[in-house]
Enzyme design. Structure first.
Site, mmCIF file in Angstrom:
data_model
loop_
_atom_site.group_PDB
_atom_site.id
_atom_site.type_symbol
_atom_site.label_atom_id
_atom_site.label_comp_id
_atom_site.label_asym_id
_atom_site.label_seq_id
_atom_site.Cartn_x
_atom_site.Cartn_y
_atom_site.Cartn_z
ATOM 1 N N ASN A 14 0.834 -1.209 0.000
ATOM 2 C CA ASN A 14 0.000 0.000 0.000
ATOM 3 C C ASN A 14 0.866 1.255 0.000
ATOM 4 O O ASN A 14 0.545 2.237 -0.678
ATOM 5 C CB ASN A 14 -0.968 -0.001 1.190
ATOM 6 C CG ASN A 14 -2.162 -0.890 0.929
ATOM 7 O OD1 ASN A 14 -3.053 -0.527 0.172
ATOM 8 N ND2 ASN A 14 -2.167 -2.072 1.516
ATOM 9 N N ASN A 112 -6.723 4.630 8.206
ATOM 10 C CA ASN A 112 -6.341 3.216 8.168
ATOM 11 C C ASN A 112 -7.066 2.547 7.004
ATOM 12 O O ASN A 112 -8.149 2.994 6.592
ATOM 13 C CB ASN A 112 -6.736 2.543 9.484
ATOM 14 C CG ASN A 112 -6.290 1.091 9.550
ATOM 15 O OD1 ASN A 112 -5.189 0.740 9.112
ATOM 16 N ND2 ASN A 112 -7.139 0.233 10.076
ATOM 17 N N HIS A 114 -8.541 -1.247 5.810
ATOM 18 C CA HIS A 114 -8.872 -2.574 6.344
ATOM 19 C C HIS A 114 -9.403 -3.441 5.199
ATOM 20 O O HIS A 114 -10.273 -3.008 4.446
ATOM 21 C CB HIS A 114 -9.932 -2.448 7.443
ATOM 22 C CG HIS A 114 -10.225 -3.751 8.089
ATOM 23 N ND1 HIS A 114 -9.368 -4.326 9.003
ATOM 24 C CD2 HIS A 114 -11.251 -4.617 7.943
ATOM 25 C CE1 HIS A 114 -9.865 -5.495 9.382
ATOM 26 N NE2 HIS A 114 -11.002 -5.699 8.756
HETATM 27 C C1 GRF Z 1 -3.323 -4.832 3.804
HETATM 28 O O1 GRF Z 1 -4.165 -5.855 3.378
HETATM 29 C C2 GRF Z 1 -4.034 -3.929 4.767
HETATM 30 O O2 GRF Z 1 -5.388 -3.779 4.503
HETATM 31 C C3 GRF Z 1 -3.855 -4.668 6.065
HETATM 32 O O3 GRF Z 1 -2.553 -5.179 6.008
HETATM 33 C C4 GRF Z 1 -2.170 -5.375 4.651
HETATM 34 C C5 GRF Z 1 -0.883 -4.623 4.445
HETATM 35 O O4 GRF Z 1 -0.253 -4.920 3.266
HETATM 36 N N1 GRF Z 1 -4.132 -3.794 7.177
HETATM 37 P P1 GRF Z 1 0.992 -4.049 2.776
HETATM 38 O O5 GRF Z 1 2.030 -4.017 3.905
HETATM 39 O O6 GRF Z 1 0.514 -2.673 2.433
HETATM 40 O O7 GRF Z 1 1.530 -4.799 1.605
#
Ligand code: GRF
Length: 206
Positions: A14, A112, A114
């Site tokens: 992300n 955040n 989710h």
């Molecule tokens: C994502 O699926 C987010 O929604 C959750 O943890 C994961 C993080 O993935 N909270 P990354 O570290 O961004 O690859």
């Protein structure tokens, strides 16, 4: 243009999506600081690769959760070349709660993501929990963090249908693809100043 501080714990896909959206020009923001709750998080490398300052916190720092969050809040308030701090804190796969010192320093300014449609399937395994339950629709939620875990004001959600032949892996892949689109889009709404929270805790988007 808004200044972001990003909190990570893991692979940072992300974070990468946000970095890429800024580079493409579809997100009017800068990332001033990345803080990881895990020293070996791959996301730290993603930040360093594009010269974003990073701080990696050891597990021991979290033995005193309030002190850890005071440290994080202070670093975020002093981030940037001119030390003027960030406008928003973006939790991107951050596997720790944010507590009072951060929430009070950044009221309605901690977001955040989710990987489920809140308030369903809160917790660290949203995708697997939804898959195991057998829901036919799941999705992604972006919300403001508050002191109720995974229960803060919802900014945006995007749904997807679970296909009959989905495996957990294929569902995860499609959820992550939605996350990587939705998070930069929501951050752009924040950058445009179009998001507000009313006194009942509901989010309005102009
Ligand atoms: C994502 O699926 C987010 O929604 C959750 O943890 C994961 C993080 O993935 N909270 P990354 O570290 O961004 O690859």
């Amino acid at each position: 243009m808004i200044k972001l501080g990003v909190l990570i714990s893991g692979s940072g896909t992300n974070l990468q999506a946000i970095i890429d959206a800024i580079a493409r020009g579809s997100l009017d923001a800068s990332i001033e600081l990345v803080i990881s709750s895990k020293p070996d998080a791959y996301g730290i490398k993603r930040a360093k690769d594009v010269s974003i300052p990073t701080i990696a916190l050891s597990k021991a720092v979290y033995n005193e959760p309030l002190a850890a969050d005071l440290l994080i809040a202070t670093e975020m308030q002093n981030a940037g070349a001119d030390h003027s701090g960030v406008d928003y804190i973006v939790m991107a796969g951050y596997m720790r709660m944010v507590r009072r010192p951060i929430l009070e320093a950044f009221p309605n300014r901690v977001v955040n993501i989710h990987p489920a449609l809140l308030p369903a399937f809160i917790g660290a395994h949203g995708i697997a929990d939804a898959f195991e339950y057998g829901v036919k629709i799941t999705g992604v939620t972006v919300h403001f963090a508050n002191d109720a875990y995974d229960r803060g004001p919802i900014i945006a959600q995007r749904a997807l249908a679970v296909a009959a032949d989905d495996t957990l892996e294929s569902l995860e892949e499609r959820i992550h693809a939605i996350e990587h689109e939705l998070y930069p889009e929501v951050l752009q709404l924040l950058a445009e100043g179009r998001v507000s929270v009313d006194n009942r805790g509901k989010v309005h988007i102009e």
